[in-house]
Design an enzyme around this catalytic site. Structure first.
Site, PDB file in Angstrom:
ATOM      1  N   ALA A  74     -18.703  11.447-101.755  1.00 35.02           N
ATOM      2  CA  ALA A  74     -19.087  11.327-100.343  1.00 35.02           C
ATOM      3  C   ALA A  74     -20.599  11.386-100.229  1.00 35.02           C
ATOM      4  O   ALA A  74     -21.277  11.957-101.095  1.00 35.02           O
ATOM      5  CB  ALA A  74     -18.451  12.442 -99.520  1.00 35.02           C
ATOM      6  N   ASP A  75     -21.097  10.806 -99.155  1.00 33.31           N
ATOM      7  CA  ASP A  75     -22.522  10.895 -98.872  1.00 33.31           C
ATOM      8  C   ASP A  75     -22.718  10.916 -97.362  1.00 33.31           C
ATOM      9  O   ASP A  75     -22.049  10.180 -96.636  1.00 33.31           O
ATOM     10  CB  ASP A  75     -23.292   9.726 -99.477  1.00 33.31           C
ATOM     11  CG  ASP A  75     -24.782  10.011 -99.479  1.00 33.31           C
ATOM     12  OD1 ASP A  75     -25.216  10.837-100.304  1.00 33.31           O
ATOM     13  OD2 ASP A  75     -25.505   9.461 -98.628  1.00 33.31           O
TER      14      ASP A  75
END
Length: 191
Positions: A74-75
């Site tokens: 995730a970012d």
């Protein structure tokens, strides 16, 4: 038969907030700490940048674990006037960002990717966040708490900066770092 506590996936993230949020979904997991370069290409949109980083983290994790289990990457990025606000370099950079966010609406984009035997899937969640007007004194005092130093946009909504937020439209957990609804739906395709 596998014990219920055996990991069913890997989380490719050092973020304690993502670990806490993923734990809320009830999937047993282990953490992979990876070094994935985070640099936006000049022509890349903010949304494409977030998606690319999440996918790169998931795929790096998938390769590092030898494809044993699905890997979630995730970012989270903060976007103001189509400009990505990264983690601050120093106090001056953090104060510049927080001053720009003061009294304004901005977007927080969190991309989530899962890499597994069938390939990789990515989803992006965008949340609109509005800050109340902040004084220079509040911004400086906030920097000295240490909280903004490692956060995109120089703030963490789940911490002291929660008092800066006058309005949120969208997913609170996405702003923290992992949208629970979308992450669960994505994981169901792989687990």
């Amino acid at each position: 038969m596998t014990p219920a506590s055996a990991p069913r996936l890997y989380l490719a993230s050092a973020s304690p907030r993502r670990r806490e949020l993923l734990a809320q979904l009830g999937y047993p997991f282990d953490v992979l700490i990876l070094d994935v370069p985070e640099e936006k290409s000049p022509a890349e949109s903010a949304a494409d940048y977030a998606r690319r980083l999440a996918q790169a983290k998931a795929l790096a994790g998938w390769h590092s674990c030898g494809g044993r289990l699905p890997v979630l990457g995730a970012d989270t990025i903060v976007v103001l006037d189509e400009q990505v606000l990264e983690k601050p370099r120093d106090q001056q950079d953090a104060e510049r960002m927080l001053t720009a966010l003061s009294g304004r609406q901005h977007q927080v984009m969190t991309a989530v990717a899962v890499a597994g035997a069938t390939g990789v899937s990515v989803t992006l969640v965008t949340t609109e966040v509005t800050f109340r007007v902040l004084s220079a004194k509040e911004i400086t005092e906030y920097w000295h708490t240490g909280e903004p130093a490692d956060k995109a946009g120089s703030y963490g909504i789940q911490g002291l900066a929660g008092k800066f937020v006058s309005r949120i439209e969208g997913s609170y957990t996405a702003v923290v770092g992992l949208p629970l609804l979308e992450t669960d739906l994505l994981l169901q395709q792989y687990l």
